[in-house]
Design an enzyme around this catalytic site. Sequence first.
Site, PDB file in Angstrom:
ATOM      1  N   HIS A  65       0.830  -1.209   0.000  1.00 50.57           N
ATOM      2  CA  HIS A  65       0.000   0.000   0.000  1.00 50.57           C
ATOM      3  C   HIS A  65       0.859   1.250   0.000  1.00 50.57           C
ATOM      4  O   HIS A  65       1.547   1.553   0.978  1.00 50.57           O
ATOM      5  CB  HIS A  65      -0.935   0.014   1.214  1.00 50.57           C
ATOM      6  N   HIS A  67       0.897   5.512  -1.397  1.00 50.02           N
ATOM      7  CA  HIS A  67       0.485   6.726  -2.096  1.00 50.02           C
ATOM      8  C   HIS A  67       1.783   7.528  -2.278  1.00 50.02           C
ATOM      9  O   HIS A  67       2.186   8.291  -1.390  1.00 50.02           O
ATOM     10  CB  HIS A  67      -0.518   7.534  -1.281  1.00 50.02           C
ATOM     11  N   ARG A  91      -5.877  15.179   6.424  1.00 51.89           N
ATOM     12  CA  ARG A  91      -6.331  15.086   5.039  1.00 51.89           C
ATOM     13  C   ARG A  91      -6.429  16.465   4.393  1.00 51.89           C
ATOM     14  O   ARG A  91      -6.130  16.630   3.200  1.00 51.89           O
ATOM     15  CB  ARG A  91      -7.681  14.367   4.978  1.00 51.89           C
ATOM     16  N   TYR A 130      -4.634   7.445  -6.889  1.00 46.13           N
ATOM     17  CA  TYR A 130      -5.905   8.146  -7.051  1.00 46.13           C
ATOM     18  C   TYR A 130      -5.734   9.583  -7.538  1.00 46.13           C
ATOM     19  O   TYR A 130      -6.710  10.341  -7.631  1.00 46.13           O
ATOM     20  CB  TYR A 130      -6.739   8.099  -5.779  1.00 46.13           C
ATOM     21  N   HIS A 214     -11.672   3.501  -4.150  1.00 41.82           N
ATOM     22  CA  HIS A 214     -10.949   4.091  -3.021  1.00 41.82           C
ATOM     23  C   HIS A 214     -11.452   3.606  -1.675  1.00 41.82           C
ATOM     24  O   HIS A 214     -10.676   3.216  -0.794  1.00 41.82           O
ATOM     25  CB  HIS A 214     -11.030   5.615  -3.087  1.00 41.82           C
ATOM     26  N   ARG A 217     -17.027   4.906   1.002  1.00 37.62           N
ATOM     27  CA  ARG A 217     -17.547   6.267   1.065  1.00 37.62           C
ATOM     28  C   ARG A 217     -17.271   7.055  -0.208  1.00 37.62           C
ATOM     29  O   ARG A 217     -17.883   8.104  -0.437  1.00 37.62           O
ATOM     30  CB  ARG A 217     -16.964   7.012   2.280  1.00 37.62           C
ATOM     31  N   HIS A 243      -9.645   0.983   0.776  1.00 39.78           N
ATOM     32  CA  HIS A 243      -9.577   1.347   2.193  1.00 39.78           C
ATOM     33  C   HIS A 243     -10.893   0.968   2.860  1.00 39.78           C
ATOM     34  O   HIS A 243     -11.962   1.123   2.263  1.00 39.78           O
ATOM     35  CB  HIS A 243      -9.399   2.861   2.352  1.00 39.78           C
ATOM     36  N   GLU A 246     -11.108   2.479   8.441  1.00 42.18           N
ATOM     37  CA  GLU A 246      -9.885   3.088   8.979  1.00 42.18           C
ATOM     38  C   GLU A 246     -10.190   4.004  10.147  1.00 42.18           C
ATOM     39  O   GLU A 246      -9.400   4.122  11.087  1.00 42.18           O
ATOM     40  CB  GLU A 246      -9.164   3.877   7.881  1.00 42.18           C
ATOM     41  N   HIS A 280      -6.122  -1.298   5.996  1.00 42.19           N
ATOM     42  CA  HIS A 280      -6.289  -0.839   7.378  1.00 42.19           C
ATOM     43  C   HIS A 280      -7.258  -1.726   8.169  1.00 42.19           C
ATOM     44  O   HIS A 280      -6.814  -2.452   9.052  1.00 42.19           O
ATOM     45  CB  HIS A 280      -6.733   0.623   7.449  1.00 42.19           C
ATOM     46  N   ASP A 331       2.092   3.290   3.010  1.00 38.96           N
ATOM     47  CA  ASP A 331       1.008   4.262   2.891  1.00 38.96           C
ATOM     48  C   ASP A 331       1.519   5.681   2.639  1.00 38.96           C
ATOM     49  O   ASP A 331       1.862   6.036   1.517  1.00 38.96           O
ATOM     50  CB  ASP A 331       0.148   4.179   4.151  1.00 38.96           C
TER      51      ASP A 331
END
Length: 467
Positions: A65, A67, A91, A130, A214, A217, A243, A246, A280, A331
């Site tokens: 995993h 990013h 975030r 993403y 992703h 949600r 995900h 988490e 996660h 991550d």
Amino acid sequence: MQDRQPISPQAVYFARHALLPSGMCKNVRIELSDDGSFSSVTPQASPDGATELPGVVLPGMVNLHSHAFQRAMAGLTERGGPLTDSFWTWREVMYHFLRSLGPDDVEAIAAQLYVELLRGGFTGVVEFHYLHRDPQGELYENPAELGLRISHAAEQTGIGLTLLASLYQQGGFGAEPLSPGQRRFYLSDDQFGQVITTLMAHRRPLDRIGIAPHSLRAVTPQALEQATQIIESIDPRAPIHLHISEQPAEVAACLSWSQKTPIDWLLDHVAVDGRYCLIHATHATEAEISRLARHAVTIGLCPSTEANLGDGIFAAAALISGGGRIGIGTDSHVGTSALDELRLLEYSQRLRHGRRNVLAKQEGVSTGESLWLAAAGGGAQASAQPTGVLAAGSRADLVVLSDDRPALYGRHGSQILDAAMFGPDRDAVSDVMVQGRWVVRSRRHFAEESIAARFRSTVERLAARGP
């Protein structure tokens, strides 16, 4: 790639100690085929005519995993915040950081990260990608532009790559609109299919392409089904990651939307199997962990990032004891070492349970050995790559822990692995091979200077743009 050594058709190596599927073995002869796979791995063998490898040889480890762009954010979020400072406030900083990141920046950051991952003992990476649009939220002329930049970075560094095109279409459960900070993530179903097709057409033989809805949600049930159908029509065995669970707020929002937790909703509505990796799952309940253990799904754990964000501690001991599968990732890349991630994973379980050596396979077995084998196997499955094991037919990926470090003096076999994982030395990985080629030798990556220079120029330019 000119610095890399070609595969020797008859390359033969000898390890005094090597971690095989059955455990740590002595006097292991390792022979390579010219296609970059192991032709034979033989314990209790002779070193005659072979090049000896020092210390301990381990099977390749996939980072399941990543990013990549977040590597350039490390240290930018470590300021005291409100009492509610959490993943959700972090975030917002991430969204802000993305506002000016261009294709050259994405490639330079990914290349630096991949050098660090290789030096940290990872031989492959699963990129959960993403970031699709430009800073204004417009598609590039080639909608797969940024995904191709990730692929270029992997090629420059020699790391194995599984590239997952992510689908991100809503800001929350119930078709909540995307926020301005999320506009770079959006692809329509048709655009998503175009990106997948383009990445497939340009992949290296070493690469795999998969998908990453992703999170529950961020996609509707219909979009999740459509994305799965798109990849299955191209590659029925392609990996599928998302995900899940988490954050407590995510679980609460899913309950409000569907009267189910994210994990229960997924298992009730999707035929989850070995292609799936759930990232996660930190707030999985005891009942959910029991359900997960009955599936062939891999749970992707990212201990350094989960600790950095204050996510919580996943009940790894319960999953493993129930026959479940784990792998490790980095991550957001506040850490880039496979040994460190496994140490943090074990230590989190010790703190949770109040005892030592929680994830050792059984009494008397090395904890480091148990962790490495479990995570290497989980990473291989989650990446859909033929690695993670020292055995004939597997890709010739391996990691050497040299015993030339003071913290490893006087240690042998599994003791070297345990001392490297749980001792004070943070530089035990000396050599790394990917598909039969040495990419790290004597703790130096073959292209680290030029890649680091480009990375430095990139982050200094980004910093000069200011907040």
